[in-house]
Design a protein around this motif. Structure first.
Motif, PDB file in Angstrom:
ATOM      1  N   PHE A  61       0.836  -1.201   0.000  1.00  0.00           N
ATOM      2  CA  PHE A  61       0.000   0.000   0.000  1.00  0.00           C
ATOM      3  C   PHE A  61       0.870   1.250   0.000  1.00  0.00           C
ATOM      4  CE2 PHE A  61      -2.031   3.399   2.499  1.00  0.00           C
ATOM      5  CZ  PHE A  61      -2.992   3.772   1.577  1.00  0.00           C
ATOM      6  N   ALA A  62       1.883   1.284   0.858  1.00  0.00           N
ATOM      7  CA  ALA A  62       2.774   2.447   0.928  1.00  0.00           C
ATOM      8  C   ALA A  62       3.488   2.660  -0.411  1.00  0.00           C
ATOM      9  CB  ALA A  62       3.787   2.269   2.051  1.00  0.00           C
ATOM     10  N   ARG A  63       3.965   1.579  -1.020  1.00  0.00           N
ATOM     11  CA  ARG A  63       4.659   1.671  -2.303  1.00  0.00           C
ATOM     12  C   ARG A  63       3.732   2.234  -3.382  1.00  0.00           C
ATOM     13  NH1 ARG A  63       4.273  -1.650  -6.374  1.00  0.00           N
ATOM     14  NH2 ARG A  63       3.389  -3.353  -5.134  1.00  0.00           N
ATOM     15  N   LEU A  64       2.527   1.702  -3.454  1.00  0.00           N
ATOM     16  CA  LEU A  64       1.576   2.157  -4.467  1.00  0.00           C
ATOM     17  C   LEU A  64       1.139   3.604  -4.238  1.00  0.00           C
ATOM     18  CD1 LEU A  64      -0.527  -1.106  -4.563  1.00  0.00           C
ATOM     19  CD2 LEU A  64       0.862  -0.223  -6.458  1.00  0.00           C
ATOM     20  N   ARG A  65       0.922   3.949  -2.973  1.00  0.00           N
ATOM     21  CA  ARG A  65       0.516   5.323  -2.639  1.00  0.00           C
ATOM     22  C   ARG A  65       1.595   6.315  -3.056  1.00  0.00           C
ATOM     23  NH1 ARG A  65       2.092   8.500   1.196  1.00  0.00           N
ATOM     24  NH2 ARG A  65       3.010   6.914   2.544  1.00  0.00           N
ATOM     25  N   LYS A  66       2.834   5.988  -2.724  1.00  0.00           N
ATOM     26  CA  LYS A  66       3.948   6.880  -3.071  1.00  0.00           C
ATOM     27  C   LYS A  66       4.160   6.952  -4.579  1.00  0.00           C
ATOM     28  CE  LYS A  66       6.176   6.130   1.357  1.00  0.00           C
ATOM     29  NZ  LYS A  66       7.266   5.416   2.065  1.00  0.00           N
ATOM     30  N   ALA A  67       3.951   5.825  -5.282  1.00  0.00           N
ATOM     31  CA  ALA A  67       4.092   5.817  -6.743  1.00  0.00           C
ATOM     32  C   ALA A  67       3.070   6.748  -7.395  1.00  0.00           C
ATOM     33  CB  ALA A  67       3.949   4.398  -7.283  1.00  0.00           C
ATOM     34  N   GLU A  86      -6.050   3.701  -8.355  1.00  0.00           N
ATOM     35  CA  GLU A  86      -6.141   3.316  -9.771  1.00  0.00           C
ATOM     36  C   GLU A  86      -5.309   2.081 -10.084  1.00  0.00           C
ATOM     37  OE1 GLU A  86      -5.321   6.795 -12.118  1.00  0.00           O
ATOM     38  OE2 GLU A  86      -7.089   7.840 -11.365  1.00  0.00           O
ATOM     39  N   THR A  87      -5.512   1.048  -9.269  1.00  0.00           N
ATOM     40  CA  THR A  87      -4.837  -0.228  -9.452  1.00  0.00           C
ATOM     41  C   THR A  87      -5.838  -1.336  -9.161  1.00  0.00           C
ATOM     42  OG1 THR A  87      -2.828  -1.475  -8.910  1.00  0.00           O
ATOM     43  CG2 THR A  87      -3.904  -0.306  -7.087  1.00  0.00           C
ATOM     44  N   THR A  88      -5.363  -2.539  -8.985  1.00  0.00           N
ATOM     45  CA  THR A  88      -6.234  -3.670  -8.680  1.00  0.00           C
ATOM     46  C   THR A  88      -5.896  -4.216  -7.299  1.00  0.00           C
ATOM     47  OG1 THR A  88      -4.697  -5.189  -9.771  1.00  0.00           O
ATOM     48  CG2 THR A  88      -6.521  -4.313 -11.109  1.00  0.00           C
ATOM     49  N   PRO A  89      -6.859  -4.825  -6.627  1.00  0.00           N
ATOM     50  CA  PRO A  89      -6.616  -5.316  -5.271  1.00  0.00           C
ATOM     51  C   PRO A  89      -5.461  -6.323  -5.162  1.00  0.00           C
ATOM     52  CG  PRO A  89      -8.961  -5.280  -5.708  1.00  0.00           C
ATOM     53  CD  PRO A  89      -8.273  -4.976  -7.010  1.00  0.00           C
ATOM     54  N   ASP A  90      -5.228  -7.097  -6.210  1.00  0.00           N
ATOM     55  CA  ASP A  90      -4.148  -8.083  -6.133  1.00  0.00           C
ATOM     56  C   ASP A  90      -2.768  -7.441  -6.005  1.00  0.00           C
ATOM     57  OD1 ASP A  90      -4.601  -7.386  -8.977  1.00  0.00           O
ATOM     58  OD2 ASP A  90      -2.988  -8.823  -9.357  1.00  0.00           O
ATOM     59  N   GLU A  91      -2.644  -6.168  -6.355  1.00  0.00           N
ATOM     60  CA  GLU A  91      -1.359  -5.473  -6.199  1.00  0.00           C
ATOM     61  C   GLU A  91      -0.912  -5.401  -4.736  1.00  0.00           C
ATOM     62  OE1 GLU A  91       0.971  -4.289  -8.346  1.00  0.00           O
ATOM     63  OE2 GLU A  91      -0.193  -5.283  -9.910  1.00  0.00           O
ATOM     64  N   PHE A  92      -1.872  -5.436  -3.811  1.00  0.00           N
ATOM     65  CA  PHE A  92      -1.526  -5.383  -2.388  1.00  0.00           C
ATOM     66  C   PHE A  92      -0.896  -6.684  -1.909  1.00  0.00           C
ATOM     67  CE2 PHE A  92      -5.081  -2.273  -2.651  1.00  0.00           C
ATOM     68  CZ  PHE A  92      -4.359  -1.146  -2.313  1.00  0.00           C
ATOM     69  N   LEU A  93      -1.032  -7.742  -2.709  1.00  0.00           N
ATOM     70  CA  LEU A  93      -0.498  -9.052  -2.326  1.00  0.00           C
ATOM     71  C   LEU A  93       0.755  -9.421  -3.102  1.00  0.00           C
ATOM     72  CD1 LEU A  93      -3.873 -10.984  -2.131  1.00  0.00           C
ATOM     73  CD2 LEU A  93      -2.640  -9.851  -0.284  1.00  0.00           C
ATOM     74  N   ARG A  94       1.284  -8.514  -3.884  1.00  0.00           N
ATOM     75  CA  ARG A  94       2.499  -8.787  -4.653  1.00  0.00           C
ATOM     76  C   ARG A  94       3.637  -9.134  -3.711  1.00  0.00           C
ATOM     77  NH1 ARG A  94       0.912  -9.969  -9.538  1.00  0.00           N
ATOM     78  NH2 ARG A  94      -0.260  -8.295 -10.485  1.00  0.00           N
ATOM     79  N   GLY A  95       4.387 -10.153  -4.095  1.00  0.00           N
ATOM     80  CA  GLY A  95       5.528 -10.554  -3.287  1.00  0.00           C
ATOM     81  C   GLY A  95       5.243 -11.752  -2.410  1.00  0.00           C
TER      82      GLY A  95
END
Length: 85
Positions: free
Chosen positions: A9-15, A57-66
C-alpha cells in the motif's frame, strides 16, 4: 501478510505521488487507519482493499504482490490460540 499488504500500500501510494492525507480524503478512510495499515497493524477486508485499489487506480491483487509459497503468514493476533509445543 498484514505487513506485506502495508508495504505494498505504501509503495503504491507513493508511486501515485499521494500522501496518506490525500488518500484519506479520496477514500474516506482516516489517516490514522491508513498509517496503521502501512505499519502492518491493520487487517483490511477485501472490500477495503478494493476501495483503496480504486482510489490508487490499481487492482486489489497489487496489495499481495511478493507473496511466495515459502513466506509464512503473520501469526494470529488472537490470544485464544493454543501454544505450540
Amino acid at each position: 501478510m498484514r505487513r506485506l499488504v502495508g508495504e505494498n500500500f505504501a509503495r503504491l501510494r507513493k508511486a501515485c505521488g499521494l500522501t496518506q492525507e490525500q488518500v484519506s480524503e479520496r477514500s474516506g478512510f482516516s489517516q490514522q487507519y491508513l498509517s496503521g495499515l502501512e505499519k502492518g497493524y491493520r487487517n483490511p477486508t477485501v472490500i477495503t482493499l478494493f476501495e483503496l485499489a480504486t482510489c490508487l487506480e490499481t487492482t486489489p491483487d497489487e496489495f499481495l504482490r511478493g507473496v511466495t509459497p515459502d513466506k509464512k503468514p503473520d501469526p494470529p493476533s488472537s490470544s485464544l490460540s493454543a501454544p505450540l509445543p
